[in-house]
Write a protein that holds these residues in place. Sequence first.
Motif, PDB file in Angstrom:
ATOM      1  N   GLU A 133      14.833  26.955  45.090  1.00  0.00           N
ATOM      2  CA  GLU A 133      15.659  26.072  44.859  1.00  0.00           C
ATOM      3  C   GLU A 133      17.343  25.669  45.021  1.00  0.00           C
ATOM      4  OE1 GLU A 133      16.384  25.938  40.492  1.00  0.00           O
ATOM      5  OE2 GLU A 133      17.253  24.039  40.639  1.00  0.00           O
ATOM      6  N   HIS A 158      22.588  27.315  41.416  1.00  0.00           N
ATOM      7  CA  HIS A 158      22.736  28.625  42.688  1.00  0.00           C
ATOM      8  C   HIS A 158      22.411  28.699  43.390  1.00  0.00           C
ATOM      9  CE1 HIS A 158      19.241  27.742  38.940  1.00  0.00           C
ATOM     10  NE2 HIS A 158      18.876  26.453  39.538  1.00  0.00           N
ATOM     11  N   HIS A 205      20.159  20.259  41.113  1.00  0.00           N
ATOM     12  CA  HIS A 205      18.560  21.125  41.143  1.00  0.00           C
ATOM     13  C   HIS A 205      17.617  20.235  41.510  1.00  0.00           C
ATOM     14  CE1 HIS A 205      21.325  23.521  37.571  1.00  0.00           C
ATOM     15  NE2 HIS A 205      22.037  22.919  37.861  1.00  0.00           N
TER      16      HIS A 205
END
Length: 484
Positions: free
Chosen positions: A314, A299, A367
């Motif tokens: 996140e 991300h 993650h």
Amino acid sequence: MSSTTNTTLATLLAIVTLLSAAPSALLSALPSALLSADEKHLSVYSPVAIYTLPVLDRAGREYIGLLELLEPLGRVRAESEGRRWRLRYNAVDAEFIAGKTRARIGGRDFDFMAPFLLENSRGLVPLSSLSGFLPRFLGTSVNFRESARRLFVGDVGVQISFELDTGNPPRLALNFTAPVNPTISTEPGKLRMVFKRDPVISPGSQSISFDNKVITHAAYSENNGDAELEVAANEPLIASFTNSRRTIVVSAVPQGTPANGAPGVVAPGPQTPPQSPTQTPPPEPPVVHRVLAVVDPAHGGEERGAALTDKLAEKDVTLGFARLLRHELDLRGFAVILLRDGDITSGLDQRAAAANTARAGIYISLHAVAQGSGARVYTALLPVEGTSKGVFHAWNAAQEPSLPISRIVSAAIVNEMQKREFPVRASSASLRPLNNVFMPAVAVELAPGPDGLADLTSANYQQRAASAIANAVLSVRDRLGVQQ
Ligand SMILES: [Zn+2]
């Protein structure tokens, strides 16, 4: 797809430039896990682990923390009660008393050469007694080279032999009995290889002279936990690895090749050095002397990932975690690229292409989730079609040849995390871009620990996970790289 390639290259170059230009503020903020160059170290080489520990000076003697020494080798715990310190290693019980030279190990007395010390419940033993007492715990002989502070547990020594090809230019092949990963540097007339993590042992004589006008001699030395090999010559030297890192070829820089900025590494560019017609060995491809790990904080930028709490995205957790992992991998001798070192938007294809372009040895995506506990390690779940016919399928199944090694990496991570009592599970998932990278690839998803969501931002918690991942990657280092 081809349109992304140029952007990716540019991005990658920008990242590399950024990394080399930025002074690492992060490192100085970390707890003192870093061993500075002039501190005293002990290097330990065993079939299960290779590691370096700080050596402490107390009352004019050298000491080492016993728990830290034994921990990587087996199951160990210790407790102190007043001046008594009890330790259990696997099935061996030992008891020490602060200030006393006599201890009890495995039901028998042992006399240390200096008193046992207890500092904040940490038991310290004199370094000079290592070869005497360690076999009591380990049940195997050890070879402790005290003046060099190098400890060999079991039969792990790597031997060196030399082979000089007196052609023009002359080439010196250093053959090792196992893959090695030295740090290589050059200075006028010298090429120096420092073996920090390789159990290289003396070639018999400390100095070897060659009957050659260009490459004149090699010298071996060991000091403060490192072994060092220096090759002297009358012309600039370069080195390259061959034979799965079991051979280092040292040769004079071919005339017309400009000296390169990266010390000791064959310059990319003109790959075929001018060779005399009699010379048969083919030129070896350039290999950077450290395995490259690409760490991908998932991300970023516009794409926030999961909302872990009202305020916590996140993308921010993965970035912090990735920086810690970079540090841990760096300590273990890997070269590391973070695919983003800031809050940057980057597509999945772009990330995969960056790892592929860099020809990394391993790709690790990070993650974070708010549910569950501990960590989950993913490897790619490939499309059913398997090997491809068209470009699309090839891209989707690029991971296929490396998948067996990816699973080995995943198992090693699970194993290291379990050692740290981290709840962990391994699974396969169609989690892009794992499918799209050519080298071994895993994704690690960090979930909360015993302290709940607060763990996700805890440097301590992330650090435990990062060091487990880095240990695991190190344990399989020799299998990494693009699989054919
Ligand atoms: Zn995610």
